[in-house]
Design a protein around this motif. Structure first.
Motif, PDB file in Angstrom:
ATOM      1  N   PHE A  21       0.833  -1.198   0.000  1.00 12.17           N
ATOM      2  CA  PHE A  21       0.000   0.000   0.000  1.00 12.17           C
ATOM      3  C   PHE A  21       0.873   1.257   0.000  1.00 12.17           C
ATOM      4  O   PHE A  21       0.627   2.195  -0.762  1.00 12.17           O
ATOM      5  N   MET A  22       1.900   1.279   0.855  1.00 12.74           N
ATOM      6  CA  MET A  22       2.770   2.454   0.931  1.00 12.74           C
ATOM      7  C   MET A  22       3.496   2.693  -0.389  1.00 12.74           C
ATOM      8  O   MET A  22       3.635   3.830  -0.840  1.00 12.74           O
ATOM      9  N   GLU A  23       3.945   1.619  -1.054  1.00 11.73           N
ATOM     10  CA  GLU A  23       4.616   1.753  -2.345  1.00 11.73           C
ATOM     11  C   GLU A  23       3.644   2.285  -3.401  1.00 11.73           C
ATOM     12  O   GLU A  23       3.970   3.217  -4.139  1.00 11.73           O
ATOM     13  N   GLU A  24       2.465   1.676  -3.483  1.00  9.51           N
ATOM     14  CA  GLU A  24       1.482   2.102  -4.480  1.00  9.51           C
ATOM     15  C   GLU A  24       1.017   3.529  -4.218  1.00  9.51           C
ATOM     16  O   GLU A  24       0.792   4.296  -5.156  1.00  9.51           O
ATOM     17  N   ARG A  25       0.873   3.883  -2.970  1.00 16.54           N
ATOM     18  CA  ARG A  25       0.447   5.229  -2.613  1.00 16.54           C
ATOM     19  C   ARG A  25       1.485   6.247  -3.067  1.00 16.54           C
ATOM     20  O   ARG A  25       1.148   7.275  -3.656  1.00 16.54           O
ATOM     21  N   GLN A  26       2.762   5.956  -2.808  1.00 23.01           N
ATOM     22  CA  GLN A  26       3.840   6.854  -3.236  1.00 23.01           C
ATOM     23  C   GLN A  26       3.851   6.986  -4.756  1.00 23.01           C
ATOM     24  O   GLN A  26       3.954   8.094  -5.294  1.00 23.01           O
ATOM     25  N   GLU A  27       3.719   5.868  -5.471  1.00 21.52           N
ATOM     26  CA  GLU A  27       3.687   5.900  -6.935  1.00 21.52           C
ATOM     27  C   GLU A  27       2.494   6.709  -7.444  1.00 21.52           C
ATOM     28  O   GLU A  27       2.620   7.481  -8.396  1.00 21.52           O
ATOM     29  N   ARG A  28       1.340   6.529  -6.806  1.00 25.12           N
ATOM     30  CA  ARG A  28       0.133   7.239  -7.233  1.00 25.12           C
ATOM     31  C   ARG A  28       0.290   8.753  -7.059  1.00 25.12           C
ATOM     32  O   ARG A  28      -0.059   9.529  -7.941  1.00 25.12           O
ATOM     33  N   VAL A  29       0.869   9.177  -5.932  1.00 24.38           N
ATOM     34  CA  VAL A  29       1.070  10.604  -5.685  1.00 24.38           C
ATOM     35  C   VAL A  29       2.074  11.175  -6.684  1.00 24.38           C
ATOM     36  O   VAL A  29       1.854  12.251  -7.252  1.00 24.38           O
ATOM     37  N   GLU A  30       3.160  10.456  -6.936  1.00 26.14           N
ATOM     38  CA  GLU A  30       4.159  10.923  -7.903  1.00 26.14           C
ATOM     39  C   GLU A  30       3.567  11.016  -9.307  1.00 26.14           C
ATOM     40  O   GLU A  30       3.829  11.973 -10.041  1.00 26.14           O
ATOM     41  N   ARG A  31       2.747  10.022  -9.692  1.00 28.49           N
ATOM     42  CA  ARG A  31       2.103  10.034 -11.012  1.00 28.49           C
ATOM     43  C   ARG A  31       1.151  11.223 -11.131  1.00 28.49           C
ATOM     44  O   ARG A  31       1.128  11.920 -12.153  1.00 28.49           O
ATOM     45  N   ALA A  32       0.384  11.480 -10.075  1.00 29.38           N
ATOM     46  CA  ALA A  32      -0.553  12.612 -10.096  1.00 29.38           C
ATOM     47  C   ALA A  32       0.204  13.933 -10.206  1.00 29.38           C
ATOM     48  O   ALA A  32      -0.235  14.838 -10.928  1.00 29.38           O
ATOM     49  N   GLN A  33       1.329  14.041  -9.526  1.00 33.70           N
ATOM     50  CA  GLN A  33       2.132  15.263  -9.617  1.00 33.70           C
ATOM     51  C   GLN A  33       2.703  15.441 -11.026  1.00 33.70           C
ATOM     52  O   GLN A  33       2.692  16.551 -11.567  1.00 33.70           O
ATOM     53  N   ARG A  34       3.193  14.341 -11.636  1.00 34.92           N
ATOM     54  CA  ARG A  34       3.720  14.426 -13.002  1.00 34.92           C
ATOM     55  C   ARG A  34       2.629  14.836 -13.983  1.00 34.92           C
ATOM     56  O   ARG A  34       2.846  15.673 -14.873  1.00 34.92           O
ATOM     57  N   GLU A  35       1.425  14.236 -13.843  1.00 34.94           N
ATOM     58  CA  GLU A  35       0.316  14.576 -14.736  1.00 34.94           C
ATOM     59  C   GLU A  35      -0.086  16.042 -14.571  1.00 34.94           C
ATOM     60  O   GLU A  35      -0.358  16.726 -15.558  1.00 34.94           O
ATOM     61  N   TYR A  36      -0.116  16.520 -13.339  1.00 36.75           N
ATOM     62  CA  TYR A  36      -0.487  17.911 -13.087  1.00 36.75           C
ATOM     63  C   TYR A  36       0.532  18.860 -13.708  1.00 36.75           C
ATOM     64  O   TYR A  36       0.168  19.823 -14.382  1.00 36.75           O
ATOM     65  N   ILE A  37       1.824  18.580 -13.513  1.00 37.12           N
ATOM     66  CA  ILE A  37       2.884  19.430 -14.068  1.00 37.12           C
ATOM     67  C   ILE A  37       2.832  19.417 -15.594  1.00 37.12           C
ATOM     68  O   ILE A  37       2.946  20.475 -16.242  1.00 37.12           O
TER      69      ILE A  37
END
Length: 140
Positions: A21-37
């Motif tokens: 969960f912690m790994e997937e959560r970190q990946e999800r947040v990083e992906r959302a930040q990349r998409e936003y940028i």
């Protein structure tokens, strides 16, 4: 194991262990930040084109088309980072008090055997037993 997390005003559901969960959560947040940028860069690029060529007669239609593209775009909200995201508040009411007698046996029989009373063998007959809250016991 199932984990539910409330982040960015959405419920995210995971069927995995805590580490995964912690790994997937970190990946999800990083992906959302990349998409936003990436989206913000695209919007800035289109807006720059509109600002430069919107007033020129030969490129006005192209600039208008890009303006419509920005208006139709589903603009993403900036994702909360893991460090400063607002945490939901969970309030649980106090549990009701349970009785002090957790188990109570009166005139109980403990034993084994067949169907008729002559085939049964009782280890204990007329057993009175009370187990109170907080008591520790082992049954072997």
């Amino acid at each position: 194991t199932a984990i539910a997390e409330i982040r960015d005003q959405k419920l995210h559901y995971f069927r995995c262990g805590y580490r995964k969960f912690m790994e997937e959560r970190q990946e999800r947040v990083e992906r959302a930040q990349r998409e936003y940028i990436a989206q913000q860069k695209e919007i800035a690029h289109l807006q720059s084109y509109i600002d430069r060529f919107g007033a020129k007669a030969n490129l006005a239609a192209s600039a208008q088309s890009r303006k419509k593209k920005i208006e139709k775009m589903d603009v993403l909200d900036a994702p909360d980072s893991l460090q400063n995201g607002r945490k939901p508040k969970l309030v649980l009411p106090a549990p009701p008090k349970c009785r002090s007698d957790m188990v109570m046996l009166e005139k109980a029989r403990i034993g084994w055997g067949g169907g008729s009373s002559s085939e049964r063998s009782w280890m204990y007959d007329n057993l009175d037993l009370t187990v109170n809250r907080g008591m520790r016991m082992v049954i072997l």
